[in-house]
Design an enzyme around this catalytic site. Structure first.
Site, short mmCIF file in Angstrom:
data_model
loop_
_atom_site.label_atom_id
_atom_site.label_comp_id
_atom_site.label_asym_id
_atom_site.label_seq_id
_atom_site.Cartn_x
_atom_site.Cartn_y
_atom_site.Cartn_z
NE ARG A 189 -2.13 1.98 3.48
CZ ARG A 189 -2.78 2.54 4.52
NH1 ARG A 189 -4.07 2.30 4.72
NH2 ARG A 189 -2.15 3.31 5.38
CE1 TYR A 201 -5.04 5.97 7.99
CE2 TYR A 201 -4.77 5.80 5.62
CZ TYR A 201 -4.91 5.21 6.86
OH TYR A 201 -4.88 3.85 6.96
CG ASP A 236 -7.27 3.67 3.14
OD1 ASP A 236 -8.34 4.21 2.80
OD2 ASP A 236 -7.13 3.06 4.23
CG HIS A 279 -8.62 6.94 6.00
ND1 HIS A 279 -9.06 7.53 7.14
CD2 HIS A 279 -8.14 5.73 6.38
CE1 HIS A 279 -8.88 6.73 8.17
NE2 HIS A 279 -8.33 5.62 7.74
CD GLU A 325 -8.43 0.54 2.68
OE1 GLU A 325 -7.34 0.11 2.24
OE2 GLU A 325 -8.69 0.59 3.88
CD GLU A 369 -10.40 1.22 7.28
OE1 GLU A 369 -9.63 0.60 6.55
OE2 GLU A 369 -10.09 2.26 7.87
NE ARG A 399 -9.31 -2.44 3.51
CZ ARG A 399 -8.37 -2.91 4.32
NH1 ARG A 399 -8.12 -4.19 4.42
NH2 ARG A 399 -7.66 -2.08 5.06
CD GLU A 413 -4.66 -2.95 6.53
OE1 GLU A 413 -5.81 -3.24 6.92
OE2 GLU A 413 -4.25 -1.78 6.45
CD1 TRP A 420 -8.02 12.15 9.93
CD2 TRP A 420 -8.61 10.07 10.53
NE1 TRP A 420 -6.87 11.44 10.12
CE2 TRP A 420 -7.19 10.16 10.47
CE3 TRP A 420 -9.21 8.86 10.88
CZ2 TRP A 420 -6.35 9.08 10.76
CZ3 TRP A 420 -8.40 7.79 11.16
CH2 TRP A 420 -6.98 7.89 11.11
O1 EZ4 Z 1 -7.24 4.21 9.84
O2 EZ4 Z 1 -7.37 1.14 11.63
O3 EZ4 Z 1 -6.68 0.57 5.94
N1 EZ4 Z 1 -6.39 0.85 7.06
C1 EZ4 Z 1 -6.85 1.92 7.73
C2 EZ4 Z 1 -6.44 2.04 9.17
C3 EZ4 Z 1 -7.44 2.83 10.01
C4 EZ4 Z 1 -7.24 2.50 11.45
C5 EZ4 Z 1 -8.25 3.22 12.33
O4 EZ4 Z 1 -8.20 2.71 13.61
O5 EZ4 Z 1 -7.55 2.71 7.17
O6 EZ4 Z 1 -5.15 2.61 9.27
CO CO Z 2 -8.36 1.80 5.38
#
Ligand code: EZ4
Ligand code: CO
Length: 412
Positions: A147, A159, A220, A222, A246, A272, A293, A349, A412
């Site tokens: 990643r 992030y 990702d 996010h 992602e 996730e 995820r 992962e 976030w």
């Molecule tokens: O931000 O698990 O793909 N992985 C992620 C993680 C999440 C954290 C949050 O607790 O997006 O890093």
């Molecule tokens: Co993620």
């Protein structure tokens, strides 16, 4: 095989973990991961005050019945706290059943469908140079899929960027990105979608030029984009052949992915922060995603996530189980047993835990040539060293949050 003890263990070796430990009258023990990053103590209270009293005296063999009892008798269904608590019970009961049978859990789930689990790691860097070093360091550790997250010009902190680039540099302390920061208040980060959308394709172009076309690359987003922005990103990344993109949108709104899907062939992974099959119902049925995820820890345990993945299999959607450092070694083991047994495994992962975490949790999994295997110890293959765990009391830690340049709170 009656459950006669249930303890909730909170420990913070490199970060906070919540573990449920069940003991039966014939002396078997089972572990379950209930870690909910930044909201750990809510699950502790849910388990201690409302679940432990219901478990004592129950038949430990009745996994499905216990799951349905906890889910339906609460009346208030779903949600991350409830589903993490139920997940911990479910994992611990599978662990016990495996020990009672003398078999690793994956054998109880149908046996191995493959010899190992392809895993991806997290490379990151504020600059392209740092990123390349991090990718190389991951390749040296055996990773065959990576990643990629980078800094964006003009943004201070973002992030996915590790503060320390290599595991070796930190002498065994976690090298990967761990977003939760210890402290009384969450960190504030900044965000600008236009800068991000301009910058990310240039990074992937540079990575492909340096590392070639073979290496599977992931990214990702996010949850930060609108559907049309996500569509734009997916299109602009098509030349770089991502394994997946992602969490492009905050997908509580499952319909958002229709628009993304109409515009790009970049494979999409999501979920996730989802807790149940209901969060996936539309996006799987309409084939709007390619990878699920969810973590075993946040989706009701092995029993429920297997149902999600069996449903996904009907639509050629594969697993991509969440495995950041906030999934404990127990949750990771559960993911490995499930991933080894299902037919529609995609990728796992995998971030290495820190050395202290590995002392608290004695583990049986193996990591070789880019593949994980849960090992063949009966049960999940993880034991908790309670003396070691006791050395590290809970420390308040929060995930960060985002503000735009004008001060607006952003996803976030
Ligand atoms: O931000 O698990 O793909 N992985 C992620 C993680 C999440 C954290 C949050 O607790 O997006 O890093
Ligand atoms: Co993620």
């Amino acid at each position: 095989m009656i459950i006669d003890r249930a303890e909730v263990v909170v420990t913070s070796p490199d970060r906070n973990f919540v573990t449920l430990k069940l003991t039966t009258d014939d002396g078997l023990t089972g572990l379950g991961d209930a870690t909910l990053n930044g909201r750990e103590l809510a699950v502790v209270a849910y388990l201690k005050d409302h679940v432990v009293p219901l478990l004592l005296g129950r038949d430990a063999h009745r996994i499905e019945d216990t799951w349905q009892f906890l889910y339906r008798s609460a009346y208030w269904r779903r949600g991350p706290v409830t589903m993490a608590a139920i997940a911990a019970v479910d994992m611990a009961l599978w662990d016990i059943k495996g020990k009672a049978a003398g078999l690793p859990v994956y054998q109880l789930l149908g046996g191995a469908s493959r010899s190992g689990l392809l895993a991806y790691g997290h490379a990151s860097g504020k600059t392209t140079e740092e990123l390349f070093d991090s990718i190389r360091s991951h390749q040296e550790q055996g990773y065959r899929a990576i990643r990629v997250q980078t800094g964006v010009p003009g943004l201070k902190s973002i992030y996915g960027i590790a503060s320390n680039a290599t595991y070796e540099a930190m002498e065994g302390v976690r090298y990967d990105h761990e977003p939760a920061q210890r402290g009384a208040l969450p960190n504030e980060e900044d965000w600008d979608t236009r800068s991000y959308l301009r910058h990310v394709p240039t990074v992937f172009e540079a990575v492909r030029n340096e590392f070639g076309p073979e290496l599977p690359l992931l990214h990702d987003a996010h949850h930060r984009l609108t559907p049309i922005q996500a569509a734009q990103l997916g299109k602009s990344l098509e030349p770089y052949d991502l394994f997946w993109l992602e969490d492009v949108t905050p997908a509580e709104n499952q319909e958002a992915l229709r628009l993304v899907r109409q515009h790009t062939t970049t494979p999409l992974a999501i979920g996730e922060i989802f807790n149940t099959v209901w969060d996936y119902q539309q996006i799987i049925r309409e084939q709007l995603i390619d990878y699920v995820r969810s973590a075993v820890t946040h989706t009701g345990g092995i029993s429920h996530l297997r149902k999600v993945l069996d449903y996904a299999a009907q639509y050629q959607v594969k697993s991509g189980m969440h495995g950041p450092t906030d999934i404990s070694p127990v949750g990771m083991a559960a993911a490995m047993h499930l991933g080894l047994s299902i037919h529609n495994f995609g990728i796992q992962e995998y971030m290495r835990h820190g050395a202290k975490t590995d002392q608290v949790f004695q583990q049986s999994f193996t990591w070789a040539d880019g593949y994980l295997h849960p090992g063949d110890r009966p049960g999940l293959g993880v034991e908790l060293d309670t003396d070691e765990a006791g050395k590290y009391p809970y420390v308040q830690a929060y995930l960060p949050y985002n503000r735009l340049a004008d001060g607006t709170v952003h996803d976030w």
